[in-house]
Enzyme design. Structure first.
Site, PDB file in Angstrom:
ATOM      1  N   ASP A  47      -1.327  -1.641  -7.524  1.00 12.18           N
ATOM      2  CA  ASP A  47      -1.913  -0.645  -6.627  1.00 12.18           C
ATOM      3  C   ASP A  47      -3.106   0.054  -7.274  1.00 12.18           C
ATOM      4  O   ASP A  47      -4.027   0.482  -6.586  1.00 12.18           O
ATOM      5  CB  ASP A  47      -0.865   0.374  -6.160  1.00 12.18           C
ATOM      6  CG  ASP A  47      -1.139   0.850  -4.745  1.00 12.18           C
ATOM      7  OD1 ASP A  47      -1.420  -0.002  -3.886  1.00 12.18           O
ATOM      8  OD2 ASP A  47      -1.120   2.075  -4.490  1.00 12.18           O
ATOM      9  N   GLU A  89      -6.988  10.231  -7.665  1.00 14.99           N
ATOM     10  CA  GLU A  89      -5.926   9.242  -7.524  1.00 14.99           C
ATOM     11  C   GLU A  89      -5.979   8.198  -8.651  1.00 14.99           C
ATOM     12  O   GLU A  89      -4.952   7.800  -9.194  1.00 14.99           O
ATOM     13  CB  GLU A  89      -6.067   8.550  -6.172  1.00 14.99           C
ATOM     14  CG  GLU A  89      -4.849   7.741  -5.802  1.00 14.99           C
ATOM     15  CD  GLU A  89      -4.661   7.702  -4.304  1.00 14.99           C
ATOM     16  OE1 GLU A  89      -4.585   8.782  -3.691  1.00 14.99           O
ATOM     17  OE2 GLU A  89      -4.603   6.594  -3.758  1.00 14.99           O
ATOM     18  N   GLU A 141      -4.168   3.962   5.150  1.00 19.82           N
ATOM     19  CA  GLU A 141      -3.620   5.229   4.648  1.00 19.82           C
ATOM     20  C   GLU A 141      -2.296   5.591   5.322  1.00 19.82           C
ATOM     21  O   GLU A 141      -1.378   6.070   4.671  1.00 19.82           O
ATOM     22  CB  GLU A 141      -4.635   6.360   4.848  1.00 19.82           C
ATOM     23  CG  GLU A 141      -5.948   6.155   4.103  1.00 19.82           C
ATOM     24  CD  GLU A 141      -5.845   6.176   2.580  1.00 19.82           C
ATOM     25  OE1 GLU A 141      -4.809   5.758   2.018  1.00 19.82           O
ATOM     26  OE2 GLU A 141      -6.826   6.610   1.941  1.00 19.82           O
ATOM     27  N   GLU A 211      -0.204  -5.222   4.053  1.00 20.97           N
ATOM     28  CA  GLU A 211       0.708  -4.233   3.452  1.00 20.97           C
ATOM     29  C   GLU A 211       2.081  -4.856   3.185  1.00 20.97           C
ATOM     30  O   GLU A 211       2.669  -4.631   2.126  1.00 20.97           O
ATOM     31  CB  GLU A 211       0.850  -3.004   4.352  1.00 20.97           C
ATOM     32  CG  GLU A 211      -0.399  -2.130   4.409  1.00 20.97           C
ATOM     33  CD  GLU A 211      -0.680  -1.376   3.100  1.00 20.97           C
ATOM     34  OE1 GLU A 211       0.256  -1.171   2.302  1.00 20.97           O
ATOM     35  OE2 GLU A 211      -1.849  -1.021   2.882  1.00 20.97           O
TER      36      GLU A 211
HETATM   37  C1  HMH Z   1      -1.598  -1.335  -0.877  1.00 21.17           C
HETATM   38  N1  HMH Z   1      -2.090   0.434   0.720  1.00 21.17           N
HETATM   39  C2  HMH Z   1      -1.975   0.064  -0.555  1.00 21.17           C
HETATM   40  N2  HMH Z   1      -2.193   0.931  -1.547  1.00 21.17           N
HETATM   41  C3  HMH Z   1      -2.544   2.204  -1.276  1.00 21.17           C
HETATM   42  N3  HMH Z   1      -2.748   3.064  -2.308  1.00 21.17           N
HETATM   43  C4  HMH Z   1      -2.668   2.627   0.067  1.00 21.17           C
HETATM   44  C5  HMH Z   1      -2.435   1.687   1.041  1.00 21.17           C
HETATM   45  C6  HMH Z   1      -3.024   4.032   0.441  1.00 21.17           C
HETATM   46  O1  HMH Z   1      -4.123   4.505  -0.200  1.00 21.17           O
END
Ligand code: HMH
Length: 222
Positions: A47, A89, A141, A211
């Site tokens: 991520d 972040e 998001e 996702e």
């Molecule tokens: C895979 N989807 C993924 N990572 C993230 N951080 C977000 C959405 C949201 O920012």
């Protein structure tokens, strides 16, 4: 509120896909405390790569808002605040990785991460309309917002060491932010051509698919 926009219609129509992304077994395992920490570490590293790729994507959404939004002042402000928060972040990921002993400099993108990042790149092209890119941005998001909020409900058994991660995307302010993105997207979708509407809906579904693949990869069920 109360008035049903295009996005709410999509959410109803594609509820199963939406639930596959927001109630994935990986999320449920965080929520019930059964998560394997090595899956969490995989997710964290992958991520981090995704969020870094999100920076130029959100910047491209910002440029499109500036160029062709009908209400560009407030749209630009909303998107800019999201872009700005990505800096914090990324620092959070670096700090969290060091706490978990995950070496970010050695992370290699897995297939699902590479595929998702390439999808973001395809959306960054100038010929992709603002309506499409703001819809994708909202969807990206809201999946995390919804999924991690679920892990913070009263009856959740999320392990204490994962609470902060869930708070990152499950807090009220981020929920408000997703609402702001949804409002912009809905406003644009209400007045776009049927052709664009079909494209936007397909883009929404592709985000959900990416996702799901991303969670699958983290949970190593890929
Ligand atoms: C895979 N989807 C993924 N990572 C993230 N951080 C977000 C959405 C949201 O920012």
């Amino acid at each position: 509120q109360g008035e049903v926009g295009i996005i709410d219609k999509w959410l109803k129509k594609h509820l199963l896909m939406y639930m596959a992304a927001t109630r994935h077994p990986m999320i449920l395992s965080i929520r019930d405390g059964s998560i394997n920490i090595s899956c969490f570490k995989t997710w964290l590293g992958q991520d981090y790569l995704f969020v870094r790729a999100l920076v130029p994507f959100v910047a491209s959404v910002l440029i499109k808002a500036w160029n062709d939004s009908d209400d560009s002042n407030t749209d630009v402000e909303v998107i800019l605040s999201g872009l700005a928060s990505l800096k914090d972040e990324i620092s959070w990921f670096q700090n969290e990785a060091s706490n978990w002993g995950v070496q970010l400099s050695h992370i290699v993108a897995h297939k699902a991460t590479g595929d998702y990042c390439r999808f973001l790149e395809s959306l960054m092209l100038p010929e992709v309309e603002f309506t499409i890119s703001i819809t994708a941005y909202w969807a990206i998001e809201v999946v995390y917002q919804d999924a991690f909020t679920h892990c913070l409900e009263d009856d959740a058994k999320t392990p204490p060491e994962l609470q902060e991660t869930c708070q990152r995307w499950g807090n009220d302010e981020f929920g408000q932010y997703c609402q702001s993105l949804k409002k912009i997207a809905n406003r644009r979708l209400e007045k776009c051509s049927d052709d664009l509407l079909v494209k936007a809906e397909a883009t929404f579904l592709r985000v959900l698919e990416h996702e799901v693949q991303f969670w699958n990869m983290s949970a190593m069920v890929e």
